[in-house]
Design an enzyme around this catalytic site. Structure first.
Site, short mmCIF file in Angstrom:
data_model
loop_
_atom_site.label_atom_id
_atom_site.label_comp_id
_atom_site.label_asym_id
_atom_site.label_seq_id
_atom_site.Cartn_x
_atom_site.Cartn_y
_atom_site.Cartn_z
N TYR A 1 0.87 -1.18 0.00
CA TYR A 1 0.00 0.00 0.00
C TYR A 1 0.91 1.23 0.00
O TYR A 1 2.07 1.15 -0.42
CB TYR A 1 -0.93 -0.13 1.23
CG TYR A 1 -2.03 0.88 1.29
CD1 TYR A 1 -2.89 1.09 0.22
CD2 TYR A 1 -2.24 1.64 2.45
CE1 TYR A 1 -3.91 2.03 0.29
CE2 TYR A 1 -3.26 2.57 2.53
CZ TYR A 1 -4.09 2.77 1.45
OH TYR A 1 -5.09 3.70 1.51
N ARG B 1 -6.15 10.48 -10.86
CA ARG B 1 -5.49 11.18 -9.73
C ARG B 1 -5.07 10.11 -8.73
O ARG B 1 -5.74 9.86 -7.75
CB ARG B 1 -6.46 12.19 -9.15
CG ARG B 1 -6.04 13.12 -8.09
CD ARG B 1 -5.60 12.53 -6.77
NE ARG B 1 -6.59 12.38 -5.74
CZ ARG B 1 -6.61 11.33 -4.92
NH1 ARG B 1 -5.74 10.34 -5.01
NH2 ARG B 1 -7.53 11.24 -4.00
N LYS C 1 -5.78 -1.53 -2.53
CA LYS C 1 -6.91 -1.30 -1.61
C LYS C 1 -7.60 -2.63 -1.29
O LYS C 1 -7.96 -2.91 -0.15
CB LYS C 1 -7.92 -0.34 -2.25
CG LYS C 1 -7.41 1.08 -2.43
CD LYS C 1 -7.67 1.94 -1.21
CE LYS C 1 -7.02 3.32 -1.38
NZ LYS C 1 -7.17 4.18 -0.21
N GLU D 1 -12.34 5.04 -6.45
CA GLU D 1 -11.02 5.36 -5.92
C GLU D 1 -10.22 6.23 -6.88
O GLU D 1 -10.12 5.91 -8.07
CB GLU D 1 -10.24 4.06 -5.66
CG GLU D 1 -8.93 4.23 -4.92
CD GLU D 1 -9.14 4.73 -3.49
OE1 GLU D 1 -10.01 4.18 -2.79
OE2 GLU D 1 -8.44 5.67 -3.08
N ASP D 2 -9.65 7.28 -6.36
CA ASP D 2 -8.68 8.09 -7.08
C ASP D 2 -9.17 8.58 -8.45
O ASP D 2 -8.43 8.55 -9.45
CB ASP D 2 -7.35 7.34 -7.18
CG ASP D 2 -6.64 7.30 -5.82
OD1 ASP D 2 -7.23 7.78 -4.82
OD2 ASP D 2 -5.51 6.78 -5.74
N ASP E 1 -14.06 6.62 -1.72
CA ASP E 1 -13.11 6.48 -0.62
C ASP E 1 -12.38 7.79 -0.32
O ASP E 1 -12.14 8.12 0.85
CB ASP E 1 -12.09 5.41 -1.04
CG ASP E 1 -11.13 5.05 0.06
OD1 ASP E 1 -11.56 4.99 1.22
OD2 ASP E 1 -9.95 4.83 -0.24
N ASP E 2 -12.04 8.55 -1.35
CA ASP E 2 -11.25 9.76 -1.14
C ASP E 2 -12.09 10.87 -0.50
O ASP E 2 -11.57 11.69 0.25
CB ASP E 2 -10.65 10.24 -2.47
CG ASP E 2 -9.78 9.15 -3.05
OD1 ASP E 2 -8.75 8.84 -2.44
OD2 ASP E 2 -10.16 8.55 -4.08
N ASN F 1 -0.45 11.73 0.10
CA ASN F 1 0.30 10.50 -0.19
C ASN F 1 0.92 10.58 -1.57
O ASN F 1 0.44 11.34 -2.41
CB ASN F 1 -0.67 9.32 -0.14
CG ASN F 1 -1.28 9.14 1.23
OD1 ASN F 1 -0.59 9.21 2.24
ND2 ASN F 1 -2.58 8.92 1.28
N1 LIG Z 1 -4.58 10.15 4.04
C1 LIG Z 1 -5.58 9.72 3.32
O1 LIG Z 1 -6.30 8.79 3.70
C2 LIG Z 1 -5.90 10.37 2.02
C3 LIG Z 1 -5.05 11.27 1.43
N2 LIG Z 1 -5.37 11.86 0.24
C4 LIG Z 1 -4.37 12.71 -0.39
O2 LIG Z 1 -4.89 14.01 -0.56
C5 LIG Z 1 -4.36 14.58 -1.73
C6 LIG Z 1 -5.47 15.24 -2.52
O3 LIG Z 1 -6.46 14.33 -2.89
P1 LIG Z 1 -7.84 14.85 -3.54
O4 LIG Z 1 -8.49 15.83 -2.66
O5 LIG Z 1 -8.62 13.68 -3.95
O6 LIG Z 1 -7.29 15.58 -4.85
P2 LIG Z 1 -7.91 16.82 -5.59
O7 LIG Z 1 -7.15 17.00 -6.84
O8 LIG Z 1 -9.39 16.72 -5.65
O9 LIG Z 1 -7.57 18.06 -4.60
C7 LIG Z 1 -6.31 18.62 -4.42
C8 LIG Z 1 -6.51 20.11 -4.26
O10 LIG Z 1 -5.29 20.69 -3.88
C9 LIG Z 1 -5.19 21.93 -4.55
N3 LIG Z 1 -3.82 22.43 -4.59
C10 LIG Z 1 -2.85 22.12 -5.48
N4 LIG Z 1 -1.76 22.88 -5.25
C11 LIG Z 1 -2.05 23.66 -4.21
C12 LIG Z 1 -1.33 24.67 -3.51
N5 LIG Z 1 -0.10 25.00 -3.87
N6 LIG Z 1 -1.94 25.29 -2.48
C13 LIG Z 1 -3.20 24.95 -2.11
N7 LIG Z 1 -3.93 24.02 -2.75
C14 LIG Z 1 -3.36 23.38 -3.77
C15 LIG Z 1 -5.77 21.64 -5.92
O11 LIG Z 1 -6.13 22.84 -6.61
C16 LIG Z 1 -6.96 20.79 -5.56
O12 LIG Z 1 -8.13 21.54 -5.36
C17 LIG Z 1 -3.61 13.47 -2.46
O13 LIG Z 1 -2.23 13.63 -2.27
C18 LIG Z 1 -4.05 12.21 -1.77
O14 LIG Z 1 -3.03 11.25 -1.72
C19 LIG Z 1 -6.56 11.61 -0.40
C20 LIG Z 1 -7.43 10.71 0.12
C21 LIG Z 1 -7.13 9.98 1.35
C1 LIG Z 2 -5.19 7.05 0.72
C2 LIG Z 2 -5.85 7.46 -0.49
O1 LIG Z 2 -6.94 7.00 -0.80
C3 LIG Z 2 -5.22 8.44 -1.33
O2 LIG Z 2 -4.17 8.98 -0.98
O3 LIG Z 2 -5.78 8.71 -2.41
MG LIG Z 3 -7.38 7.36 -2.82
#
Ligand SMILES: NC(=O)C1=CN([C@@H]2O[C@H](COP(=O)(O)OP(=O)(O)OC[C@H]3O[C@@H](n4cnc5c(N)ncnc54)[C@H](O)[C@@H]3O)[C@@H](O)[C@H]2O)C=CC1
Ligand SMILES: CC(=O)C(=O)O
Ligand SMILES: [Mg+2]
Length: 563
Positions: A102, A155, A173, A244-245, A267-268, A416
């Site tokens: 993972y 993504r 996953k 997912e993603d 999930d996200d 991540n």
């Molecule tokens: N820890 C966890 O369980 C999870 C972590 N994530 C992580 O969160 C991140 C984002 O995922 P999503 O929201 O699905 O993607 P997304 O693409 O929908 O959102 C990312 C946002 O960040 C913004 N962004 C980019 N550069 C930026 C900056 N310099 N300043 C401020 N905002 C900025 C983008 O414009 C966008 O709106 C990924 O890295 C993912 O791995 C996502 C889901 C679960």
């Molecule tokens: C953990 C997860 O779902 C993500 O980073 O997109």
């Molecule tokens: Mg994800």
């Protein structure tokens, strides 16, 4: 509670075909009788081994690989050869192997998917082959699929568009669904929708195994997803689908389109909201406070950020605030600064989270919109959450400014894989002089600072989705509601060692994930019943169903079907 001893399995395969069926293969553990009955004599080394002996050898080989991607490739090869052995090995070395199957290593595996491709797993549903969708789903040869993880690879973690490389995340996953949620691998199916890729590097890569064209247009895409969902539910009417993603333009619309029609969730958006609210509840309890007292800043107003924000608002309202009061405590910072009234080009789900002009009237900042640093100075937040996918956004200046306004801030850089993290735990701890509650999305080693060791909790949706799946299966839930996800958050928070004892980690250890998943399954199943979304059964029956559906990596005795 009844304990069931599983009877023998009646198997229609024999000879090499049986050895090449990963769900059934036992390798050297086939007994003398089985080798004779299934025409395996001479196809395997003569010694009959136990699964413990097989695990020992596999671990020895695993340990001989130095870099993590090679370890990943090795584990995936075992999975494709013998699923029982793979899950037994992972179960026995869970904290060591989770980061390999993972995040973070799965990120490398997605980026290198075509380079490291070895053998088939899951379904590649290609736009070009859409007229054969029913046949593709039949070709899965899994009659009882209960959980599908589907991505379109646009993504993947914080690594952008990986095209069909997204298959790696669907596989990863689902490995956790089995390893941590007890869902039998016979019932899981990873899927990638191949709709092209906008990743130029992949389009130019002669090794890339997906369709070599840009992503298809929106109308074609929507029709294709619709066709896919209809075909899936025609083939497996009771299946749960995890989205997912998907990238921001599609994630929320797909969820809105299907959440009332089918048993599905994103999930996200929702899994991440559940784990983060659970972790925030635990952090607040550890501080002797409530979530409704916090001011929460998000960096990244995307699917994850807005999903978490809405669930935080729901919780604040449950604690007594009005919708408006709760929204005033949420600050969403995206690329162009703080989401504020008058900002153009926002999506519907972002628009609901803007700060009003009136709320910012006393703020002092230059430029059209407040920056992250301005927000730190003017709002004096107590919680900072990073879901931007961009490394380094929590600068020293930002973290120090936050700490100045809040004695023990809660800081969660959740992006991540590890290399995309907004700040490393080491940095956050040094810049707050150790006075911080921290959690990251990917695993990090404990940080040593001024003679103390700080464990780093992993706030990742992997705490949530295995239990959701188990609960949905145990009560045959027809839909997945926000209340079911909130029940998962509460169960996670209630298991926090830090909240319960004032010491130790914010979240329970990964080795306790199976037990936690069962508790989440119970809570989720109860809420589904209360909402009329599932079978009505007694608590004892629910507990029994959870245990009965919890698959363990043990070999069963085989008998040959004689025709
Ligand atoms: N820890 C966890 O369980 C999870 C972590 N994530 C992580 O969160 C991140 C984002 O995922 P999503 O929201 O699905 O993607 P997304 O693409 O929908 O959102 C990312 C946002 O960040 C913004 N962004 C980019 N550069 C930026 C900056 N310099 N300043 C401020 N905002 C900025 C983008 O414009 C966008 O709106 C990924 O890295 C993912 O791995 C996502 C889901 C679960
Ligand atoms: C953990 C997860 O779902 C993500 O980073 O997109
Ligand atoms: Mg994800």
């Amino acid at each position: 509670m009844t304990t069931r001893t599983k009877g023998p399995l009646y198997i229609p395969y024999a000879g090499p075909a049986l050895l090449e069926t990963p769900l059934l293969n036992k390798g050297s553990a086939f007994s003398k009788e089985e080798r004779e009955a299934f025409n395996l004599t001479g196809l395997l080394p003569p010694r009959y081994e136990s699964i413990e002996e097989q695990v020992k050898r596999a671990y020895m080989q695993y340990a001989s690989f130095e870099n993590t991607i090679n370890k990943h490739i090795y584990l995936r090869a075992i999975q494709d050869k013998n699923e029982t052995l793979f899950f037994r090995l992972v179960q026995e070395h869970l904290p060591e192997m989770l980061p390999i199957i993972y995040t973070p290593t799965v990120g490398d595996a997605c980026e290198k998917f075509s380079d490291i491709y070895r053998s088939k797993r899951g379904l590649f549903v290609s736009y070009e082959e859409r007229d054969q969708l029913d046949a593709i789903l039949r070709n899965a040869t899994k009659p009882k699929v209960k959980v599908i993880v589907v991505t379109d690879g646009e993504r993947v973690l914080g690594l952008g568009d990986q095209g069909i490389g997204g298959m790696g995340i669907s596989i990863g996953k689902l490995s956790l669904y089995t390893a941590c949620g007890g869902i039998s691998p016979a019932y899981t199916l990873p899927v990638v929708l191949d709709v092209g890729t906008n990743n130029e590097k992949l389009l130019q890569d002669p090794m890339y195994m997906g369709a070599r064209h840009k992503r298809i247009g929106q109308a074609e895409y929507d029709a294709f997803v619709e066709q896919f969902m209809q075909a899936v539910y025609k083939r497996w009417p009771d299946v749960m689908v995890q989205f997912e993603d998907f990238a921001q333009p599609n994630a929320m619309p797909i969820l809105q389109r299907y959440r009332e029609r089918y048993c599905c969730f994103n999930d996200d958006i929702q899994g991440t909201a559940a784990v983060t609210v659970g972790s925030l509840l635990a952090a607040c309890r550890a501080k002797g406070q409530q979530l409704c007292e916090q001011k929460v800043v998000f960096v990244g107003a995307g699917s994850a950020g807005c999903g978490i924000a809405e669930q935080v608002i729901t919780q604040m309202m449950a604690e007594g605030l009005s919708d408006e009061e709760a929204r005033r405590r949420i600050y969403m910072v995206d690329r162009f600064g703080l989401l504020s009234e008058g900002m153009t080009d926002l999506r519907d789900f972002q628009q609901k989270l803007v700060q009003s002009k009136a709320a910012l009237s006393s703020w002092n900042y230059s430029g059209d919109f407040a920056s992250l640093l301005d927000v730190m100075h003017c709002a004096e937040p107590t919680v900072l959450i990073g879901v931007s996918g961009q490394p380094g956004l929590f600068s020293e200046q930002v973290v120090r400014a936050m700490h100045k306004g809040c004695k023990t801030p809660v800081i969660f850089p959740l992006s991540n894989p590890s290399r995309q993290v907004e700040a490393t735990p080491e940095q956050v701890i040094a810049w707050t002089e150790g006075d911080v509650i921290i959690a990251t999305g990917s695993p990090f080693q404990p940080v040593q600072y001024q003679g103390n060791s700080y464990p780093i909790a992993q706030c990742n949706n992997s705490y949530i989705f295995p239990g959701i799946g188990l609960g949905v299966i145990a009560v045959k839930a027809r839909r997945i509601s926000d209340e079911m996800l909130m029940a998962a958050s509460e169960t996670l928070a209630a298991a926090s060692p830090l909240a319960n004892t004032g010491q130790g980690e914010l979240l329970p250890s990964l080795t306790a994930l199976s037990e936690l998943s069962k508790r989440i399954a119970f809570a989720v199943g109860k809420v589904a019943q209360q909402q009329g979304l599932a079978l009505e059964i007694s608590d004892n029956q629910l507990q029994d169903n959870i245990e009965a559906n919890f698959w363990r990596p043990e070999y069963r005795q085989y008998k040959r079907i004689s025709f």
